[in-house]
Design a protein around this motif. Structure first.
Motif, PDB file in Angstrom:
ATOM      1  N   SER A   3       0.834  -1.197   0.000  1.00 56.21           N
ATOM      2  CA  SER A   3       0.000   0.000   0.000  1.00 56.21           C
ATOM      3  C   SER A   3       0.865   1.241   0.000  1.00 56.21           C
ATOM      4  O   SER A   3       1.755   1.385   0.841  1.00 56.21           O
ATOM      5  CB  SER A   3      -0.900   0.002   1.231  1.00 56.21           C
ATOM      6  OG  SER A   3      -1.739  -1.118   1.239  1.00 56.21           O
ATOM      7  N   GLY A   4       0.568   2.148  -0.905  1.00 58.68           N
ATOM      8  CA  GLY A   4       1.313   3.393  -0.980  1.00 58.68           C
ATOM      9  C   GLY A   4       1.107   4.283   0.222  1.00 58.68           C
ATOM     10  O   GLY A   4       1.991   5.037   0.609  1.00 58.68           O
ATOM     11  N   HIS A   5      -0.063   4.193   0.841  1.00 61.03           N
ATOM     12  CA  HIS A   5      -0.284   5.060   1.996  1.00 61.03           C
ATOM     13  C   HIS A   5       0.480   4.579   3.220  1.00 61.03           C
ATOM     14  O   HIS A   5       0.719   5.349   4.138  1.00 61.03           O
ATOM     15  CB  HIS A   5      -1.772   5.204   2.300  1.00 61.03           C
ATOM     16  CG  HIS A   5      -2.452   3.978   2.802  1.00 61.03           C
ATOM     17  ND1 HIS A   5      -2.902   2.993   1.960  1.00 61.03           N
ATOM     18  CD2 HIS A   5      -2.740   3.581   4.055  1.00 61.03           C
ATOM     19  CE1 HIS A   5      -3.453   2.039   2.682  1.00 61.03           C
ATOM     20  NE2 HIS A   5      -3.361   2.364   3.951  1.00 61.03           N
ATOM     21  N   LYS A   6       0.897   3.329   3.238  1.00 62.82           N
ATOM     22  CA  LYS A   6       1.693   2.851   4.366  1.00 62.82           C
ATOM     23  C   LYS A   6       3.181   3.118   4.135  1.00 62.82           C
ATOM     24  O   LYS A   6       3.890   3.477   5.055  1.00 62.82           O
ATOM     25  CB  LYS A   6       1.482   1.352   4.566  1.00 62.82           C
ATOM     26  CG  LYS A   6       0.098   1.019   5.051  1.00 62.82           C
ATOM     27  CD  LYS A   6      -0.030  -0.472   5.272  1.00 62.82           C
ATOM     28  CE  LYS A   6      -1.432  -0.842   5.625  1.00 62.82           C
ATOM     29  NZ  LYS A   6      -2.121  -1.524   4.557  1.00 62.82           N
ATOM     30  N   GLY A  15      -1.451   2.019  -4.543  1.00 59.85           N
ATOM     31  CA  GLY A  15      -0.741   0.803  -4.174  1.00 59.85           C
ATOM     32  C   GLY A  15       0.064   0.319  -5.353  1.00 59.85           C
ATOM     33  O   GLY A  15      -0.039   0.845  -6.460  1.00 59.85           O
ATOM     34  N   TRP A  16       0.891  -0.686  -5.104  1.00 56.61           N
ATOM     35  CA  TRP A  16       1.740  -1.206  -6.160  1.00 56.61           C
ATOM     36  C   TRP A  16       1.583  -2.710  -6.234  1.00 56.61           C
ATOM     37  O   TRP A  16       1.394  -3.377  -5.226  1.00 56.61           O
ATOM     38  CB  TRP A  16       3.214  -0.908  -5.905  1.00 56.61           C
ATOM     39  CG  TRP A  16       3.487   0.470  -5.418  1.00 56.61           C
ATOM     40  CD1 TRP A  16       3.384   1.625  -6.120  1.00 56.61           C
ATOM     41  CD2 TRP A  16       3.916   0.840  -4.105  1.00 56.61           C
ATOM     42  NE1 TRP A  16       3.739   2.682  -5.333  1.00 56.61           N
ATOM     43  CE2 TRP A  16       4.061   2.225  -4.089  1.00 56.61           C
ATOM     44  CE3 TRP A  16       4.188   0.130  -2.949  1.00 56.61           C
ATOM     45  CZ2 TRP A  16       4.469   2.920  -2.969  1.00 56.61           C
ATOM     46  CZ3 TRP A  16       4.598   0.826  -1.823  1.00 56.61           C
ATOM     47  CH2 TRP A  16       4.728   2.199  -1.852  1.00 56.61           C
ATOM     48  N   VAL A  54      -0.291   9.335  -6.716  1.00 54.73           N
ATOM     49  CA  VAL A  54       0.950   8.976  -7.411  1.00 54.73           C
ATOM     50  C   VAL A  54       1.845  10.203  -7.528  1.00 54.73           C
ATOM     51  O   VAL A  54       3.057  10.125  -7.278  1.00 54.73           O
ATOM     52  CB  VAL A  54       0.653   8.372  -8.798  1.00 54.73           C
ATOM     53  CG1 VAL A  54       1.931   8.123  -9.573  1.00 54.73           C
ATOM     54  CG2 VAL A  54      -0.160   7.101  -8.655  1.00 54.73           C
ATOM     55  N   ILE A  55       1.264  11.341  -7.865  1.00 53.99           N
ATOM     56  CA  ILE A  55       2.036  12.580  -7.983  1.00 53.99           C
ATOM     57  C   ILE A  55       2.615  12.967  -6.632  1.00 53.99           C
ATOM     58  O   ILE A  55       3.795  13.327  -6.522  1.00 53.99           O
ATOM     59  CB  ILE A  55       1.159  13.708  -8.558  1.00 53.99           C
ATOM     60  CG1 ILE A  55       0.789  13.371 -10.010  1.00 53.99           C
ATOM     61  CG2 ILE A  55       1.853  15.059  -8.477  1.00 53.99           C
ATOM     62  CD1 ILE A  55      -0.298  14.222 -10.588  1.00 53.99           C
ATOM     63  N   ALA A  56       1.806  12.867  -5.573  1.00 59.41           N
ATOM     64  CA  ALA A  56       2.290  13.205  -4.227  1.00 59.41           C
ATOM     65  C   ALA A  56       3.425  12.275  -3.805  1.00 59.41           C
ATOM     66  O   ALA A  56       4.418  12.709  -3.219  1.00 59.41           O
ATOM     67  CB  ALA A  56       1.143  13.132  -3.223  1.00 59.41           C
ATOM     68  N   GLN A  57       3.278  11.011  -4.118  1.00 59.15           N
ATOM     69  CA  GLN A  57       4.313  10.041  -3.759  1.00 59.15           C
ATOM     70  C   GLN A  57       5.606  10.330  -4.526  1.00 59.15           C
ATOM     71  O   GLN A  57       6.693  10.301  -3.953  1.00 59.15           O
ATOM     72  CB  GLN A  57       3.805   8.648  -4.072  1.00 59.15           C
ATOM     73  CG  GLN A  57       4.709   7.570  -3.591  1.00 59.15           C
ATOM     74  CD  GLN A  57       4.064   6.223  -3.823  1.00 59.15           C
ATOM     75  OE1 GLN A  57       3.470   5.993  -4.863  1.00 59.15           O
ATOM     76  NE2 GLN A  57       4.188   5.349  -2.864  1.00 59.15           N
TER      77      GLN A  57
END
Length: 114
Positions: A3-6, A15-16, A54-57
């Motif tokens: 999870s991208g938020h984790k 997520g990926w 995705v942009i924020a990450q």
């Protein structure tokens, strides 16, 4: 997958999913489309979601760099392990996990607590 938020330091919604190589990607997930008169294989896990996560990450990774990103992840793991030790030291709880694998921990009441 993860999870991208984790681990990506963004709010929920990204997520990926990664495969080791092309051979590991299930054929069922590859769609064949007619593009400009030719057969073109395409792969996408597609959902109706905005791309702001995705942009924020990406921005966060560029801003922090690899070492900065690693330091943030290490700090979250250190906090989880420290809190786990403190909860265990209270004596009323039994740890199920210690925060040393993932930056979270789980606990239950100790056997002597009713």
């Amino acid at each position: 997958n993860t999870s991208g938020h984790k681990y990506g330091l963004v709010y929920p919604g990204v997520g990926w999913a990664l495969w080791r190589d092309k051979e590991a990607l299930p054929e069922d997930l590859i769609f064949r489309v007619n593009y400009l008169g030719g057969d073109m294989p395409t792969f996408a896990l597609n959902f109706s979601r905005p791309g702001s996560q995705v942009i924020a990450q990406y921005y966060t990774f560029l801003r922090l760099g690899r070492e900065g990103f690693r330091a943030v992840q290490q700090a979250t793991r250190d906090v989880a392990m420290s809190l786990a030790r403190r909860v265990e030291d209270m004596g009323d709880f039994r740890l199920l996990t210690r925060g040393d694998q993932l930056p979270v921990f789980a606990f239950t009441t100790a056997d002597h607590v009713t």
